[in-house]
Design a protein around this motif. Structure first.
Motif, PDB file in Angstrom:
ATOM      1  N   TYR A  54      77.250   5.909  38.754  1.00  0.00           N
ATOM      2  CA  TYR A  54      76.188   6.460  39.465  1.00  0.00           C
ATOM      3  C   TYR A  54      76.239   8.006  38.877  1.00  0.00           C
ATOM      4  O   TYR A  54      75.443   8.653  38.764  1.00  0.00           O
ATOM      5  CB  TYR A  54      76.207   6.298  40.800  1.00  0.00           C
ATOM      6  CG  TYR A  54      74.994   6.732  41.696  1.00  0.00           C
ATOM      7  CD1 TYR A  54      73.676   7.019  41.133  1.00  0.00           C
ATOM      8  CD2 TYR A  54      75.349   7.203  42.854  1.00  0.00           C
ATOM      9  CE1 TYR A  54      72.969   7.530  41.695  1.00  0.00           C
ATOM     10  CE2 TYR A  54      74.064   7.679  43.768  1.00  0.00           C
ATOM     11  CZ  TYR A  54      73.133   7.929  43.090  1.00  0.00           C
ATOM     12  OH  TYR A  54      71.978   8.331  43.812  1.00  0.00           O
ATOM     13  N   ARG A  55      77.667   8.406  39.065  1.00  0.00           N
ATOM     14  CA  ARG A  55      77.609   9.974  38.746  1.00  0.00           C
ATOM     15  C   ARG A  55      77.193  10.505  37.345  1.00  0.00           C
ATOM     16  O   ARG A  55      76.461  11.354  37.174  1.00  0.00           O
ATOM     17  CB  ARG A  55      79.146  10.439  39.202  1.00  0.00           C
ATOM     18  CG  ARG A  55      79.393  11.888  38.840  1.00  0.00           C
ATOM     19  CD  ARG A  55      80.970  12.114  38.799  1.00  0.00           C
ATOM     20  NE  ARG A  55      81.802  11.298  37.728  1.00  0.00           N
ATOM     21  CZ  ARG A  55      82.543  10.701  37.965  1.00  0.00           C
ATOM     22  NH1 ARG A  55      83.277  10.298  38.961  1.00  0.00           N
ATOM     23  NH2 ARG A  55      83.148   9.890  36.833  1.00  0.00           N
TER      24      ARG A  55
ATOM     25  N   TYR B 183      79.940  10.296  44.668  1.00  0.00           N
ATOM     26  CA  TYR B 183      78.950   9.001  44.542  1.00  0.00           C
ATOM     27  C   TYR B 183      79.884   7.920  44.691  1.00  0.00           C
ATOM     28  O   TYR B 183      80.911   7.591  44.209  1.00  0.00           O
ATOM     29  CB  TYR B 183      78.649   9.355  43.119  1.00  0.00           C
ATOM     30  CG  TYR B 183      77.421  10.629  42.925  1.00  0.00           C
ATOM     31  CD1 TYR B 183      76.328  10.359  43.372  1.00  0.00           C
ATOM     32  CD2 TYR B 183      78.141  11.490  42.383  1.00  0.00           C
ATOM     33  CE1 TYR B 183      75.548  11.446  43.279  1.00  0.00           C
ATOM     34  CE2 TYR B 183      77.271  12.643  42.317  1.00  0.00           C
ATOM     35  CZ  TYR B 183      76.020  12.791  42.596  1.00  0.00           C
ATOM     36  OH  TYR B 183      75.213  13.726  42.639  1.00  0.00           O
TER      37      TYR B 183
ATOM     38  N   GLY C 120      76.302   8.276  48.892  1.00  0.00           N
ATOM     39  CA  GLY C 120      77.374   9.280  48.597  1.00  0.00           C
ATOM     40  C   GLY C 120      78.135   9.805  49.685  1.00  0.00           C
ATOM     41  O   GLY C 120      77.714   9.438  50.660  1.00  0.00           O
TER      42      GLY C 120
END
Length: 333
Positions: free
Chosen positions: A306-307, A125, A261
């Motif tokens: 974000y992950r 990500y 990503g």
């Protein structure tokens, strides 16, 4: 005047100095040649050309390419609610030359069997970019002036009222079915490969309603379509007259932020370069102007955050899949 011959030992020293000097001059160029990126980058957009996701990704790539000093070529791989493009991205060589958009629906489709990977661990990500403004739109000549009227008609005619969405199991489909469950109605869902195709069928009178991100916006402003409701936590700035589902008494909020990503196993230095480039791209005026035009609220997160966000959504989707009986919906198509 004749020059005295050069001592062989001195000749050897001068030759060595020349080689060293040339190496010193070439070193920066060699380093530049091996520095990432050394060639154009492919960006996989898992949606059709012209949709809101495609527009936002192209704006980001335009800015990021300037930061990186290499062109970023957008390649549209639409289908299966964004999962065809995501599968292609996940299986690409992890060298930084294939990147792409990761729809947040990976958290759902991986659990439904449409994506054979664990998005919590098997993707890299880079950035969460922006959310989406979803809504329910009808033609100007529709008999429904309000969502209440559409719901009343659906209750009196179960399964008759049609709506178009961007793919089975995607945000527009699941959001609309979540709303239908809350309203106690049954719609006839028509799946498309993207919102742009569904919009055209609404404009052409082939379907009764459209559930989509803001592809409908210019047509609402021109008067060709009427916006019955939006799905965010608050009314969008451009469409203050349209109530949210929550305001209408339905506990449904859908914003579906997406991001950028790459395949798993990306070299750390390449990952850092891409994260930096897309951080600057999200912050740029170019992207913010496009985001404002397509009503996409900027919701930036750096790659690691974000992950973590995807992991939290994964847990929420586990509950939603069971509550909406999504596996059965997917089999039904």
């Amino acid at each position: 005047m004749r020059q005295p011959p050069i001592d062989p030992r001195r000749r050897q020293l001068l030759a060595g100095a020349a080689v060293a000097g040339a190496a010193g001059l070439l070193a920066p160029f060699a380093a530049h040649a091996s520095r990432y990126p050394a060639r154009p980058i492919t960006f996989i957009c898992p949606w059709p050309v012209g949709g809101t996701a495609d527009q936002s990704m192209r704006a980001l790539c335009q800015v990021a390419s300037g930061v990186l000093g290499q062109s970023i070529v957008v390649e549209n791989r639409a289908g299966a609610s964004g999962m065809i493009g995501t599968k292609t991205l996940a299986s690409a060589t992890p060298d930084g030359y294939t990147i792409g958009q990761i729809p947040i629906s990976v958290a759902r489709f991986s659990q439904l069997g449409m994506l054979q990977l664990d998005p919590r661990t098997e993707l890299t990500y880079l950035a969460r970019t922006s959310g989406q403004t979803f809504g329910i739109a009808v033609r100007k000549d529709s008999p429904f002036q309000t969502l209440k009227e559409a719901v009343a008609h659906a209750k009196a005619n179960p399964g008759k009222l049609t709506y178009g969405h961007a793919g089975v199991g995607g945000a527009t489909h699941v959001g609309m079915e979540e709303f239908a469950l809350a309203a106690g109605v049954q719609f006839n869902a028509i799946a498309y490969k993207g919102g742009a195709a569904a919009l055209q069928d609404l404009l052409g009178g082939q379907i009764d309603m459209l559930a989509d991100s803001s592809s409908w916006a210019p047509h609402v402003e021109s008067g060709a379509l009427r916006l019955l409701a939006t799905w965010g936590s608050s009314r969008p700035a451009r469409f203050q007259d349209a109530p949210t589902l929550k305001e209408l008494g339905y506990d449904v909020v859908v914003e579906a932020p997406n991001g950028i990503g790459a395949p798993p196993g990306l070299p750390p230095e390449v990952e850092r370069a891409l994260r930096d480039a897309f951080r600057l791209a999200v912050q740029s005026d170019v992207f913010r102007q496009v985001a404002q035009r397509i009503d996409a609220p900027v919701m930036y997160l750096d790659g690691p955050a974000y992950r973590d966000y995807v992991s939290s959504v994964y847990a929420q989707e586990t509950v939603l899949i069971e509550r909406l009986n999504l596996k059965a919906l997917l089999q039904k198509g």
